[in-house]
Scaffold this active site. Structure first.
Site, short mmCIF file in Angstrom:
data_model
loop_
_atom_site.label_atom_id
_atom_site.label_comp_id
_atom_site.label_asym_id
_atom_site.label_seq_id
_atom_site.Cartn_x
_atom_site.Cartn_y
_atom_site.Cartn_z
N ASP A 1 -3.57 -3.03 -3.39
CA ASP A 1 -3.36 -3.83 -2.38
C ASP A 1 -2.31 -2.53 -2.02
OD1 ASP A 1 -4.97 -6.31 -2.57
OD2 ASP A 1 -3.42 -7.18 -4.07
N ASP B 1 -9.22 -7.55 2.02
CA ASP B 1 -9.09 -9.42 2.12
C ASP B 1 -8.73 -9.65 3.80
OD1 ASP B 1 -8.47 -9.20 -0.17
OD2 ASP B 1 -6.68 -8.62 -0.22
#
Length: 173
Positions: A125, A143
């Site tokens: 991330d 995401d």
């Protein structure tokens, strides 16, 4: 009719590959160019690039689970769900285009993150948005793909619901 079915499958697979490809390219760049917890802020510190390796699922949920529960919940069930979803959209033909693309984006994002979990042991991330009261967790392109997909599905449902109410109102007149 058979040619349309082949074109449909090819379009689904191309959009899926594009979604997964964008996610994996972005993560590869981040893995090679940023060290863990390097921080680069933009737009008045509202957008930050920050590399984090997430060993859990959404917001690190499940990162403390012991095996085999961790494997079952974070790998096996997602693999089965994503493959089942892909098979479903390949077989079922009467999706509205917005819903179909929404589902493809959700599956593509899920596959991008799942690939990371299997290949790297964690999901990379690297983006964070902070506008005071509105603040996100640290997320990635997969995401974003999932959120766009869910948004498309909601928009399609809203449009269908609105059209249905308008038709009911016309029928009542």
């Amino acid at each position: 009719m058979k040619g349309r079915g082949i074109v449909r499958v090819v379009v689904i697979l191309l959009v899926l590959a594009f979604t997964i490809g964008c996610d994996q390219v972005s993560k590869s760049i981040v893995r090679t160019k940023l060290d863990v917890y390097d921080r680069y802020s933009f737009i008045g510190n509202h957008f930050t690039l920050l590399k984090v390796e997430n060993t859990g699922a959404f917001l690190s949920l499940g990162d403390k689970l012991a095996n085999p529960y961790r494997f079952i919940l974070l790998t096996l069930l997602p693999v089965l769900s994503l493959l089942g979803g892909l098979l479903y959209i390949l077989i079922k033909r009467n999706f509205n285009p917005l819903t179909l693309f929404g589902i493809i984006f959700v599956i593509g994002g899920g596959m991008g993150n799942l690939y990371d979990r299997i290949a790297h042991g964690s999901v990379t991330d690297f983006m964070h948005i902070d506008f005071g009261l509105f603040q996100t967790g640290i997320f990635n392109v997969a995401d974003v793909s999932i959120m766009i997909g869910v948004g498309l599905i909601f928009v399609d449902g809203f449009v269908k619901n609105k059209d249905g109410k308008e038709q009911e109102a016309l029928a009542a007149e």
